[in-house]
Design a protein around this motif. Sequence first.
Motif, mmCIF file in Angstrom:
data_model
loop_
_atom_site.group_PDB
_atom_site.id
_atom_site.type_symbol
_atom_site.label_atom_id
_atom_site.label_comp_id
_atom_site.label_asym_id
_atom_site.label_seq_id
_atom_site.Cartn_x
_atom_site.Cartn_y
_atom_site.Cartn_z
ATOM 1 N N GLU A 27 0.808 -1.217 0.000
ATOM 2 C CA GLU A 27 0.000 0.000 0.000
ATOM 3 C C GLU A 27 0.844 1.271 0.000
ATOM 4 N N ALA A 28 2.134 1.142 -0.340
ATOM 5 C CA ALA A 28 3.013 2.320 -0.323
ATOM 6 C C ALA A 28 2.524 3.401 -1.269
ATOM 7 N N GLY A 29 2.050 3.011 -2.459
ATOM 8 C CA GLY A 29 1.542 3.999 -3.408
ATOM 9 C C GLY A 29 0.347 4.747 -2.858
ATOM 10 N N ALA A 30 -0.569 4.021 -2.230
ATOM 11 C CA ALA A 30 -1.735 4.666 -1.627
ATOM 12 C C ALA A 30 -1.311 5.586 -0.492
ATOM 13 N N ARG A 31 -0.282 5.195 0.251
ATOM 14 C CA ARG A 31 0.196 6.043 1.351
ATOM 15 C C ARG A 31 0.770 7.348 0.806
ATOM 16 N N VAL A 32 1.465 7.286 -0.320
ATOM 17 C CA VAL A 32 1.996 8.507 -0.943
ATOM 18 C C VAL A 32 0.854 9.433 -1.345
ATOM 19 N N ARG A 33 -0.184 8.889 -1.949
ATOM 20 C CA ARG A 33 -1.306 9.728 -2.381
ATOM 21 C C ARG A 33 -2.001 10.370 -1.185
ATOM 22 N N THR A 34 -2.202 9.612 -0.123
ATOM 23 C CA THR A 34 -2.853 10.166 1.067
ATOM 24 C C THR A 34 -1.984 11.242 1.695
ATOM 25 N N ALA A 35 -0.686 10.974 1.793
ATOM 26 C CA ALA A 35 0.227 11.957 2.385
ATOM 27 C C ALA A 35 0.274 13.235 1.558
ATOM 28 N N ALA A 36 0.257 13.105 0.221
ATOM 29 C CA ALA A 36 0.252 14.291 -0.646
ATOM 30 C C ALA A 36 -1.033 15.089 -0.453
ATOM 31 N N ARG A 37 -2.144 14.387 -0.280
ATOM 32 C CA ARG A 37 -3.422 15.083 -0.058
ATOM 33 C C ARG A 37 -3.407 15.805 1.286
ATOM 34 N N TYR A 38 -2.873 15.167 2.319
ATOM 35 C CA TYR A 38 -2.788 15.832 3.624
ATOM 36 C C TYR A 38 -1.903 17.081 3.550
ATOM 37 N N ALA A 39 -0.799 16.982 2.793
ATOM 38 C CA ALA A 39 0.083 18.142 2.652
ATOM 39 C C ALA A 39 -0.641 19.280 1.949
ATOM 40 N N ALA A 40 -1.412 18.961 0.902
ATOM 41 C CA ALA A 40 -2.162 19.994 0.186
ATOM 42 C C ALA A 40 -3.212 20.619 1.086
ATOM 43 N N GLU A 41 -3.910 19.800 1.879
ATOM 44 C CA GLU A 41 -4.934 20.323 2.784
ATOM 45 C C GLU A 41 -4.325 21.199 3.878
ATOM 46 N N LEU A 188 8.815 16.237 0.774
ATOM 47 C CA LEU A 188 9.150 16.447 -0.639
ATOM 48 C C LEU A 188 8.332 17.599 -1.209
ATOM 49 N N ALA A 189 7.028 17.601 -0.907
ATOM 50 C CA ALA A 189 6.166 18.681 -1.396
ATOM 51 C C ALA A 189 6.612 20.034 -0.840
ATOM 52 N N LEU A 190 7.012 20.053 0.424
ATOM 53 C CA LEU A 190 7.455 21.302 1.055
ATOM 54 C C LEU A 190 8.744 21.816 0.425
ATOM 55 N N ALA A 203 4.711 14.813 -9.981
ATOM 56 C CA ALA A 203 5.845 13.926 -9.704
ATOM 57 C C ALA A 203 5.523 12.977 -8.559
ATOM 58 N N LEU A 204 4.822 13.477 -7.534
ATOM 59 C CA LEU A 204 4.410 12.607 -6.434
ATOM 60 C C LEU A 204 3.426 11.551 -6.935
ATOM 61 N N GLY A 205 2.574 11.939 -7.883
ATOM 62 C CA GLY A 205 1.666 10.965 -8.471
ATOM 63 C C GLY A 205 2.414 9.872 -9.219
ATOM 64 N N LYS A 206 3.497 10.240 -9.907
ATOM 65 C CA LYS A 206 4.292 9.242 -10.625
ATOM 66 C C LYS A 206 4.998 8.303 -9.642
ATOM 67 N N ILE A 207 5.422 8.831 -8.492
ATOM 68 C CA ILE A 207 6.001 7.964 -7.462
ATOM 69 C C ILE A 207 4.978 6.923 -7.034
ATOM 70 N N ALA A 208 3.753 7.379 -6.752
ATOM 71 C CA ALA A 208 2.698 6.461 -6.317
ATOM 72 C C ALA A 208 2.417 5.407 -7.388
ATOM 73 N N ASP A 209 2.387 5.825 -8.644
ATOM 74 C CA ASP A 209 2.140 4.871 -9.730
ATOM 75 C C ASP A 209 3.260 3.838 -9.822
ATOM 76 N N ARG A 210 4.514 4.291 -9.674
ATOM 77 C CA ARG A 210 5.639 3.348 -9.737
ATOM 78 C C ARG A 210 5.571 2.366 -8.567
ATOM 79 N N LEU A 211 5.224 2.849 -7.379
ATOM 80 C CA LEU A 211 5.099 1.968 -6.224
ATOM 81 C C LEU A 211 3.972 0.955 -6.421
#
Length: 375
Positions: A27-41, A188-190, A203-211
């Motif tokens: 679930e590493a890819g899903a964790r990246v997406r959730t973390a990116a969303r939390y950073a945006a929020e 990373l986003a910061l 780029a964070l989305g591409k990380i999640a896709d690769r994971l």
Amino acid sequence: MLDESLLDSPQGLAEADRRALLRGAAEAGARVRTAARYAAEAGVNELKPDGRPRAVLIAGPGAAATQTADLLGTLAGAGSPVTRLAPSGVAPAAGALRWELPGWAGSVDLLLIATPDGTEPGLTLLSEQAYRRGCTVVAVAPARTPLAETVNGSVGLFVPMATASYDQDQPLAASAPGVLWALLTPLLALLDRTGLLTAPPDALGKIADRLDGIAERCGPAIATYSNPAKTLAAEIADALPVVWTEGVSAGPAGRRFAAALAELSGTPAVVAELPEALAAHSALLAGRLAAGADPDDFFRDRVEEAPALHARVVLLRDRPIGGLTAAPAARDLALTHDTPISELEPEAGGELETLAELIAVTDFAAVYLALASRA
């Protein structure tokens, strides 16, 4: 000893995985997406810094903070020095650890706090000290913790850590796959906003896709013969992994792999970067750890003895700088000393994607080795 039959038993692996390590890797890819969303929020994507910080300081407990600092420092390069603040204390417990700011730290510096716990009094005190000094403070930690309450709104910027329900079932391993990506992604986003590195939302989305892709290739349902992570786990079982890295991104991936092997499966490993690794480890491969080494007293009875420990080179490669590569020399050195070699090289992509692939495959390998060795 490794139970190789367990590697090809998804049900057996699930029963052995009491810390949900495989699930965290999958679930590493899903964790990246959730973390990116939390950073945006939290407003990270809307920040407009005045300029680059003079220095970036990173504080947090254990391997998670060490590896986050290593990765960010590698990606940032010489833009601003990235330094981990090592804790002091009498025990590796939340209440015993203390951190101190360098005497020079001030208003032009950035303090990043990364912790999967958030109850450490020492980190709360550090954030308050940094605020009084004028440092910008950003913390990533679980929500509703003492650190979150201190930092959020008054001392600095707080980003909730992307946690999963099973994170609370057992004490978190610092090298657990989900922990790293939950802490690293918001930072990373910061640092993308500060201009220290390039990690925009796509780029964070591409990380999640690769994971996600690695999870499909390395998942427990994929047989060992076509699963690079299971294959690597089987190859390094009962061996001393000698991890050689080549390329900017491969260095921190190799160091994380060695740390994960030690923490998750109790397997020692040595790690070094090419080409210096050839000189640093040549004596090691020429000694009693070489596969061709012959112990004293050849004719003694070995029936009741455990197999001798021998080295196995694990070569992690990213794109070589300028096309130059020491890989042929590395292979020659290993084969000269009858030492087997395993190689991992990511598919083409951006720096963050190739780094994510190396980390993901070796994370899966460390988890498989841990589960199959303890059955």
